[in-house]
Every structure is written in structure tokens, then in C-alpha cells.
Design a protein around this motif. Structure first.
Motif, PDB file in Angstrom:
ATOM      1  N   TRP A  95       0.830  -1.202   0.000  1.00 40.71           N
ATOM      2  CA  TRP A  95       0.000   0.000   0.000  1.00 40.71           C
ATOM      3  C   TRP A  95       0.864   1.252   0.000  1.00 40.71           C
ATOM      4  O   TRP A  95       0.500   2.267  -0.591  1.00 40.71           O
ATOM      5  CB  TRP A  95      -0.919   0.007   1.220  1.00 40.71           C
ATOM      6  CG  TRP A  95      -2.115  -0.880   1.087  1.00 40.71           C
ATOM      7  CD1 TRP A  95      -2.135  -2.186   0.677  1.00 40.71           C
ATOM      8  CD2 TRP A  95      -3.473  -0.527   1.366  1.00 40.71           C
ATOM      9  NE1 TRP A  95      -3.411  -2.670   0.692  1.00 40.71           N
ATOM     10  CE2 TRP A  95      -4.250  -1.682   1.114  1.00 40.71           C
ATOM     11  CE3 TRP A  95      -4.099   0.626   1.823  1.00 40.71           C
ATOM     12  CZ2 TRP A  95      -5.629  -1.690   1.296  1.00 40.71           C
ATOM     13  CZ3 TRP A  95      -5.470   0.611   2.011  1.00 40.71           C
ATOM     14  CH2 TRP A  95      -6.225  -0.530   1.741  1.00 40.71           C
ATOM     15  N   SER A  96       1.985   1.203   0.694  1.00 42.62           N
ATOM     16  CA  SER A  96       2.878   2.361   0.760  1.00 42.62           C
ATOM     17  C   SER A  96       3.845   2.401  -0.424  1.00 42.62           C
ATOM     18  O   SER A  96       4.329   3.467  -0.793  1.00 42.62           O
ATOM     19  CB  SER A  96       3.672   2.331   2.073  1.00 42.62           C
ATOM     20  OG  SER A  96       2.791   2.302   3.182  1.00 42.62           O
ATOM     21  N   PHE A  97       4.111   1.238  -1.002  1.00 45.46           N
ATOM     22  CA  PHE A  97       4.989   1.134  -2.168  1.00 45.46           C
ATOM     23  C   PHE A  97       4.315   1.656  -3.430  1.00 45.46           C
ATOM     24  O   PHE A  97       4.975   2.182  -4.335  1.00 45.46           O
ATOM     25  CB  PHE A  97       5.395  -0.333  -2.351  1.00 45.46           C
ATOM     26  CG  PHE A  97       6.164  -0.619  -3.613  1.00 45.46           C
ATOM     27  CD1 PHE A  97       7.449  -0.141  -3.788  1.00 45.46           C
ATOM     28  CD2 PHE A  97       5.594  -1.391  -4.618  1.00 45.46           C
ATOM     29  CE1 PHE A  97       8.156  -0.428  -4.954  1.00 45.46           C
ATOM     30  CE2 PHE A  97       6.290  -1.683  -5.783  1.00 45.46           C
ATOM     31  CZ  PHE A  97       7.578  -1.199  -5.953  1.00 45.46           C
ATOM     32  N   GLY A  98       2.988   1.508  -3.497  1.00 46.70           N
ATOM     33  CA  GLY A  98       2.258   1.921  -4.694  1.00 46.70           C
ATOM     34  C   GLY A  98       1.937   0.769  -5.625  1.00 46.70           C
ATOM     35  O   GLY A  98       1.914   0.946  -6.858  1.00 46.70           O
ATOM     36  N   ALA A  99       1.683  -0.413  -5.056  1.00 47.45           N
ATOM     37  CA  ALA A  99       1.377  -1.590  -5.867  1.00 47.45           C
ATOM     38  C   ALA A  99       0.181  -1.342  -6.776  1.00 47.45           C
ATOM     39  O   ALA A  99      -0.788  -0.689  -6.378  1.00 47.45           O
ATOM     40  CB  ALA A  99       1.094  -2.795  -4.970  1.00 47.45           C
ATOM     41  N   GLU A 100       0.277  -1.826  -7.994  1.00 45.80           N
ATOM     42  CA  GLU A 100      -0.753  -1.727  -9.045  1.00 45.80           C
ATOM     43  C   GLU A 100      -0.864  -0.334  -9.657  1.00 45.80           C
ATOM     44  O   GLU A 100      -1.682  -0.119 -10.547  1.00 45.80           O
ATOM     45  CB  GLU A 100      -2.119  -2.186  -8.545  1.00 45.80           C
ATOM     46  CG  GLU A 100      -2.198  -3.660  -8.187  1.00 45.80           C
ATOM     47  CD  GLU A 100      -3.623  -4.117  -7.965  1.00 45.80           C
ATOM     48  OE1 GLU A 100      -4.349  -4.346  -8.953  1.00 45.80           O
ATOM     49  OE2 GLU A 100      -4.002  -4.222  -6.782  1.00 45.80           O
ATOM     50  N   LEU A 101      -0.061   0.605  -9.213  1.00 46.14           N
ATOM     51  CA  LEU A 101      -0.067   1.931  -9.844  1.00 46.14           C
ATOM     52  C   LEU A 101       0.902   1.927 -11.019  1.00 46.14           C
ATOM     53  O   LEU A 101       2.081   1.606 -10.857  1.00 46.14           O
ATOM     54  CB  LEU A 101       0.358   3.010  -8.843  1.00 46.14           C
ATOM     55  CG  LEU A 101      -0.497   3.183  -7.585  1.00 46.14           C
ATOM     56  CD1 LEU A 101       0.116   4.260  -6.698  1.00 46.14           C
ATOM     57  CD2 LEU A 101      -1.939   3.540  -7.932  1.00 46.14           C
ATOM     58  N   GLY A 102       0.410   2.275 -12.177  1.00 43.43           N
ATOM     59  CA  GLY A 102       1.276   2.400 -13.340  1.00 43.43           C
ATOM     60  C   GLY A 102       1.925   1.110 -13.796  1.00 43.43           C
ATOM     61  O   GLY A 102       2.975   1.144 -14.437  1.00 43.43           O
ATOM     62  N   ASP A 103       1.305  -0.024 -13.459  1.00 40.88           N
ATOM     63  CA  ASP A 103       1.886  -1.301 -13.886  1.00 40.88           C
ATOM     64  C   ASP A 103       2.066  -1.328 -15.399  1.00 40.88           C
ATOM     65  O   ASP A 103       1.193  -0.895 -16.160  1.00 40.88           O
ATOM     66  CB  ASP A 103       0.986  -2.467 -13.459  1.00 40.88           C
ATOM     67  CG  ASP A 103       1.084  -2.745 -11.972  1.00 40.88           C
ATOM     68  OD1 ASP A 103       1.889  -2.082 -11.301  1.00 40.88           O
ATOM     69  OD2 ASP A 103       0.352  -3.624 -11.472  1.00 40.88           O
ATOM     70  N   ASN A 104       3.218  -1.825 -15.833  1.00 34.07           N
ATOM     71  CA  ASN A 104       3.571  -1.994 -17.249  1.00 34.07           C
ATOM     72  C   ASN A 104       3.936  -0.690 -17.957  1.00 34.07           C
ATOM     73  O   ASN A 104       4.193  -0.694 -19.172  1.00 34.07           O
ATOM     74  CB  ASN A 104       2.447  -2.699 -18.031  1.00 34.07           C
ATOM     75  CG  ASN A 104       2.108  -4.065 -17.451  1.00 34.07           C
ATOM     76  OD1 ASN A 104       3.014  -4.826 -17.100  1.00 34.07           O
ATOM     77  ND2 ASN A 104       0.829  -4.367 -17.327  1.00 34.07           N
ATOM     78  N   LEU A 105       3.964   0.411 -17.234  1.00 34.70           N
ATOM     79  CA  LEU A 105       4.467   1.645 -17.836  1.00 34.70           C
ATOM     80  C   LEU A 105       5.992   1.579 -17.917  1.00 34.70           C
ATOM     81  O   LEU A 105       6.633   0.946 -17.075  1.00 34.70           O
ATOM     82  CB  LEU A 105       4.058   2.860 -16.998  1.00 34.70           C
ATOM     83  CG  LEU A 105       2.581   3.248 -16.991  1.00 34.70           C
ATOM     84  CD1 LEU A 105       2.374   4.436 -16.049  1.00 34.70           C
ATOM     85  CD2 LEU A 105       2.102   3.600 -18.390  1.00 34.70           C
ATOM     86  N   PRO A 106       6.601   2.228 -18.891  1.00 38.60           N
ATOM     87  CA  PRO A 106       8.070   2.222 -18.976  1.00 38.60           C
ATOM     88  C   PRO A 106       8.729   2.788 -17.718  1.00 38.60           C
ATOM     89  O   PRO A 106       9.799   2.354 -17.326  1.00 38.60           O
ATOM     90  CB  PRO A 106       8.365   3.103 -20.194  1.00 38.60           C
ATOM     91  CG  PRO A 106       7.117   3.069 -21.014  1.00 38.60           C
ATOM     92  CD  PRO A 106       5.987   2.949 -20.034  1.00 38.60           C
ATOM     93  N   ASP A 107       8.078   3.770 -17.099  1.00 34.80           N
ATOM     94  CA  ASP A 107       8.617   4.394 -15.883  1.00 34.80           C
ATOM     95  C   ASP A 107       7.792   3.975 -14.672  1.00 34.80           C
ATOM     96  O   ASP A 107       7.490   4.781 -13.796  1.00 34.80           O
ATOM     97  CB  ASP A 107       8.624   5.913 -16.013  1.00 34.80           C
ATOM     98  CG  ASP A 107       7.238   6.487 -16.286  1.00 34.80           C
ATOM     99  OD1 ASP A 107       6.316   5.687 -16.611  1.00 34.80           O
ATOM    100  OD2 ASP A 107       7.058   7.706 -16.160  1.00 34.80           O
TER     101      ASP A 107
END
Length: 236
Positions: free
Chosen positions: A13-25
Motif C-alpha cells: 500500500w505504501s509502495f504503490g502496488a498496481e499503480l502504473g503497472d507496465n508503464l516504462p517508468d
């Protein structure tokens, strides 16, 4: 001393899991769209250190936070916000052997890596894992299954309480600020910024989540807002 750094540690939750998955950055996207960054912006703290990791345990949080404190000349300019997780998670150190070819012969060195595990889940390895990795995973699963039979839940709670108490006392003694909340697990009311776990709060409020139940960008902002409000209320 003015607060110049926000140090955050926690789980997915603090890492940002599932945010922007598969984006180059992808990793940059997670960093800039999770609650530690939003909180720093709200509190006008210029530097963010986010030591969180998906699947991270309380063991890892304690270890990495102490490592960070040791690396700093001072923490008087640092606010620590720790999002504790389930007591079921733990980590074990494992010795890894590396091979290096110097052009004439193979050279070897060993170091320690830390592997996070859940009592309820088996470790797995990918299709390209080498024999050393496969052997390590097999040994850790066997050890975990033996330990599970003698594991004491109350002992896990006591261990986490010791982690929280130790970090709270250490950071305050060294002049830093520290705040705690619980994403999962069993909160300690004396230290918890909220009256429940963050998981339960977001469920009750029906804040939007991703496919695997992690907060989306909007909810990450909302989490930062309620952390900010709770910190302000603590100061009154």
C-alpha cells in the motif's frame, strides 16, 4: 529544526502496488503517485525517502528503518511515517553465492539477501530460475512449514510491539518525529494514528481500489489527507 525529509516504510500500500503497472517508468510512477509523495507535498517537505516494498513484513520495516537511521548523521530534520502490516509476514536471511569470471578464472563471493514470506503461502520461482535459487526456495519452504507448526501468534504480536516501541523511542531520542498506522494486522492503539486498520477504513468509506484491492491514485491521495489530518490532531 525544520523538517526537510519524509521517510516512509511499509508494504504494498505504501509502495504503490498496481499503480502504473507496465508503464516504462513504472517505479517512478509508483513513487510519485503513492501517499508518501502526496503527504510530503501537503506538508511541504522537500525530500521523500520511500523504503516500502510490496509484500514487505514488519521484520523488513524494522531492519530497513534502522539501516536508514544508521546511515544518517542526523535525523532531527526527518519525519518518519510507518505503515505497519500483518504479523503473519516475516523475512529470513539467505546466503547467496555469486560467480564472476575475471577473464582467466571464475571467482566467487557470498552475500546475504532477505526473503519475505507469508506463513500461508509457498514461495515460488520463475521459469528462468537457476539451480541455486530453486534450491533456496525449496529449503525455505521446508523450513517455513516446520516453523508454522510451532509458531505462536501471540509471540508475533509481541515482536511487532517491540519493533514499534524501539523505533518510537530511538527516533524521538535522536530528535526525529515518528508516526505509525496499520494497513493490516493488529494495531497498537497507543501508537496508531487511526482507530482501525487502513484496509478497514478504506473499505468502510468505499474508496476506489485497483483489481487486487490496492489503493488507486485517488485513494492514495485520500490516504495522505487522513494521515495529514491525524498528524495535525496529534500536535494539538
Amino acid at each position: 529544526m525544520a523538517i526537510k525529509k519524509l521517510y516512509a516504510n511499509g508494504d504494498s500500500w505504501s509502495f504503490g502496488a498496481e499503480l502504473g503497472d507496465n508503464l516504462p517508468d513504472e517505479l517512478d510512477y509508483k513513487f510519485y503517485n503513492s501517499w508518501p509523495m502526496f503527504l510530503s507535498q501537503r506538508m511541504k517537505i522537500p525530500q521523500v525517502i520511500n523504503d516500502s516494498l510490496g509484500g514487505g513484513s514488519c521484520d523488513r520495516m524494522f531492519r530497513k528503518t534502522v539501516d536508514y537511521i544508521r546511515s544518517q548523521d542526523t535525523i532531527e530534520d526527518t519525519m518518519f511515517v510507518l505503515g505497519w502490516t500483518s504479523e503473519e509476514r516475516f523475512e529470513w536471511p539467505s546466503k547467496i553465492k555469486h560467480t564472476f569470471h575475471d577473464g582467466f578464472d571464475n571467482d566467487y563471493w557470498e552475500d546475504i539477501t532477505y526473503i519475505s514470506m507469508l506463513f500461508s503461502n509457498e514461495l515460488s520461482y520463475g521459469p528462468h530460475a537457476d539451480s541455486q535459487h530453486i534450491d533456496t526456495v525449496s529449503r525455505l519452504n521446508g523450513l517455513k512449514n516446520k516453523w508454522y507448526r510451532v509458531r505462536d501468534y501471540e509471540g508475533d504480536l509481541i515482536k511487532v510491539k517491540d519493533y514499534v516501541y524501539t523505533l518510537d523511542e530511538l527516533i524521538k531520542a535522536k530528535g526525529g518525529q515518528i508516526y505509525h498506522f496499520w494497513v493490516l494486522g493488529t494495531p497498537i492503539p497507543k501508537y496508531n494514528l487511526f482507530n482501525d486498520t487502513l484496509n478497514a477504513i478504506t473499505e468502510r468509506k468505499q474508496w476506489p481500489r485497483k483489481q487486487h484491492k490496492h489503493p488507486n491514485e485517488e485513494t492514495q491521495q485520500k490516504i495522505a489527507d487522513i494521515i495529514y489530518d491525524a498528524i495535525q490532531n496529534r500536535g494539538k
